[in-house]
Enzyme design. Structure first.
Site, mmCIF file in Angstrom:
data_model
loop_
_atom_site.group_PDB
_atom_site.id
_atom_site.type_symbol
_atom_site.label_atom_id
_atom_site.label_comp_id
_atom_site.label_asym_id
_atom_site.label_seq_id
_atom_site.Cartn_x
_atom_site.Cartn_y
_atom_site.Cartn_z
ATOM 1 N N LYS A 199 -7.549 -4.969 -18.072
ATOM 2 C CA LYS A 199 -6.477 -5.615 -18.664
ATOM 3 C C LYS A 199 -6.482 -6.991 -18.318
ATOM 4 O O LYS A 199 -6.683 -7.600 -17.426
ATOM 5 C CB LYS A 199 -5.045 -4.979 -18.151
ATOM 6 C CG LYS A 199 -4.037 -5.542 -18.645
ATOM 7 C CD LYS A 199 -2.631 -5.496 -18.245
ATOM 8 C CE LYS A 199 -2.139 -6.323 -17.346
ATOM 9 N NZ LYS A 199 -0.792 -6.568 -16.655
ATOM 10 N N GLU A 257 -3.846 -7.906 -24.038
ATOM 11 C CA GLU A 257 -2.438 -8.057 -24.036
ATOM 12 C C GLU A 257 -2.099 -9.449 -24.243
ATOM 13 O O GLU A 257 -1.876 -10.254 -23.421
ATOM 14 C CB GLU A 257 -1.876 -7.504 -22.810
ATOM 15 C CG GLU A 257 -0.364 -7.695 -22.539
ATOM 16 C CD GLU A 257 -0.026 -7.363 -21.008
ATOM 17 O OE1 GLU A 257 -0.740 -7.405 -20.138
ATOM 18 O OE2 GLU A 257 1.161 -7.168 -21.016
ATOM 19 N N LYS A 296 -2.527 -4.193 -25.970
ATOM 20 C CA LYS A 296 -1.141 -3.999 -25.268
ATOM 21 C C LYS A 296 -0.209 -5.062 -25.838
ATOM 22 O O LYS A 296 -0.324 -6.235 -25.872
ATOM 23 C CB LYS A 296 -1.217 -4.235 -23.853
ATOM 24 C CG LYS A 296 -0.095 -4.342 -23.101
ATOM 25 C CD LYS A 296 -0.344 -3.880 -21.656
ATOM 26 C CE LYS A 296 0.957 -3.767 -20.650
ATOM 27 N NZ LYS A 296 0.986 -3.257 -19.472
ATOM 28 N N ARG A 328 0.815 -1.226 0.009
ATOM 29 C CA ARG A 328 0.029 -0.155 -0.043
ATOM 30 C C ARG A 328 0.826 1.273 -0.094
ATOM 31 O O ARG A 328 0.772 2.183 -0.837
ATOM 32 C CB ARG A 328 -0.839 0.048 1.301
ATOM 33 C CG ARG A 328 -2.101 0.987 1.251
ATOM 34 C CD ARG A 328 -2.501 1.661 2.432
ATOM 35 N NE ARG A 328 -1.414 2.099 3.207
ATOM 36 C CZ ARG A 328 -1.000 3.365 3.290
ATOM 37 N NH1 ARG A 328 -1.764 4.077 2.300
ATOM 38 N NH2 ARG A 328 0.077 3.962 3.809
HETATM 39 P P1 13P Z 1 6.111 -4.858 -17.949
HETATM 40 O O1 13P Z 1 6.045 -3.301 -18.466
HETATM 41 O O2 13P Z 1 7.019 -4.907 -16.674
HETATM 42 O O3 13P Z 1 6.194 -5.712 -18.941
HETATM 43 O O4 13P Z 1 4.606 -5.198 -17.429
HETATM 44 C C1 13P Z 1 3.559 -4.631 -18.157
HETATM 45 C C2 13P Z 1 2.333 -5.382 -17.688
HETATM 46 O O5 13P Z 1 1.427 -4.760 -17.401
HETATM 47 C C3 13P Z 1 2.381 -6.955 -17.960
HETATM 48 O O6 13P Z 1 0.995 -7.555 -17.939
#
Ligand code: 13P
Length: 339
Positions: free
Chosen positions: A136, A177, A219, A47
């Site tokens: 995400k 991502e 991403k 935190r």
């Molecule tokens: P890094 O920039 O350390 O790769 O992390 C980005 C991220 O959110 C991985 O899920």
């Protein structure tokens, strides 16, 4: 699904000369990072450290969004302000990691599939009430002998698309991502092939699930040699290969792209982003969503209780990446960096 809300949120995340801080490390990942900096990892130390990341004065000049973890979105500053509210006060959009992590893919040794779809609709509703406006989900693609397999590519692409549909149903912008890992001795050509394979499958699956690309952010991994590869591609080659891969595989109406740093050094991740933006004439905004490449030096200084210096270094790296997202970062500025 309200496409106007989704487009507005995506546009705000992709604002010029800003990017995203990924501060969504799960408790086990956080434990690894804290251990390497020699600090105990407890709910309170996490935190405290996150409070520095979210409340450093002026950080809002360089960050449009921050991705939080389930624990973090529920935590408060020492003055009792919930973290999402502290961000909103600064004009930074709170986001949330919603996947449940990458697990072994059955019958496919060395490969992973990301879990977390069960109960996701309900969790998204709760996160939205807590202030999250984007989410995400990270899939992991490993390069090695005979991998990635089609099974790994298609199961991960499918899960990313189902997650995205659930997000958009709740007017939350999905960040998709598919991380192609830098670990291994693969060449940049193998990185290109794996990136292309997952992107082609991903956009097919997103279309099948009726996901609106105008309200979706990719991403992406940069196309880069494996860490242990004997033949390391130059920075220009990484930039060129990454741009080519995006141009050949991304639909024009995608809202935009943010990159992960994936284990690159902080300065390398900034310079790659800068070159990509300098060289690339592409229809999408290309910015950062870094965790390690921003946090590594900050965490070390925070762990050493050099709090003011930690804040300066944090601002320095965030600003460098913000400039790189416009292709106007000067690598020689690293000579004056405060660490
Ligand atoms: P890094 O920039 O350390 O790769 O992390 C980005 C991220 O959110 C991985 O899920």
């Amino acid at each position: 699904m309200n496409i106007k809300i989704l487009k507005n949120t995506a546009a705000a995340i992709l604002a010029p000369q800003k990017g995203i801080l990924a501060a969504d490390e799960s408790a086990p990942t956080c434990a690894k990072r804290f251990a390497s900096a020699g600090v105990p990892c407890t709910e309170e130390t996490r935190r405290e450290y996150r409070e520095l990341l979210l409340t450093t004065p002026d950080i809002e000049k360089y960050l449009s969004g921050v991705i939080l973890f389930d624990e973090t979105i529920r935590q408060k500053t020492k003055d009792g302000l919930p973290f999402p509210e502290a961000l909103i006060k600064k004009g930074i959009i709170p986001g949330i990691k919603v996947d449940a992590g990458a697990k072994e893919l059955a019958l496919h040794p060395g490969e992973k599939v990301t879990e977390g779809l069960d109960g996701l609709r309900e969790r998204l509703a709760e996160y939205k009430a807590l202030g999250a406006r984007f989410a995400k989900w990270r899939a992991v693609i490993t390069i090695g002998p005979n991998i990635p397999s089609q099974a790994c590519i298609s199961t991960n692409a499918h899960a990313l698309a189902r997650y995205s549909a659930l997000c958009q149903e709740a007017d939350i912008v999905p960040i998709v991502e598919p991380e192609v890992l830098i670990d291994g001795d693969h060449t940049i050509e193998q990185s290109y092939e794996a990136s292309q394979a997952i992107l082609k499958n991903l956009f097919r699956e997103l279309a099948d699930q009726n996901v609106a690309l105008e309200g979706t952010i990719l991403k992406a991994s940069m196309v880069i040699s494996g860490k242990e590869s004997k033949k390391q591609a130059s920075r220009e080659e990484v930039a060129q290969a990454t741009i080519k891969c995006l141009k050949e595989n991304l639909p024009k109406n995608l809202a935009g792209v943010v990159f992960l740093s994936g284990g690159q050094s902080d300065e390398q991740a900034t310079e790659h982003l800068n070159l990509i933006n300098k060289i690339g004439k592409v229809p999408w905004r290309l910015t950062f969503s870094y965790a390690r490449a921003i946090q590594n030096p900050v965490l070390k200084l925070w762990a050493a209780k050099k709090i003011e210096l930690a804040k300066q270094v944090y601002l320095f790296r965030a600003k460098a990446n913000a400039l790189a997202s416009a292709g106007i970062y000067d690598p020689s500025s690293e000579k004056n960096r405060p660490y």
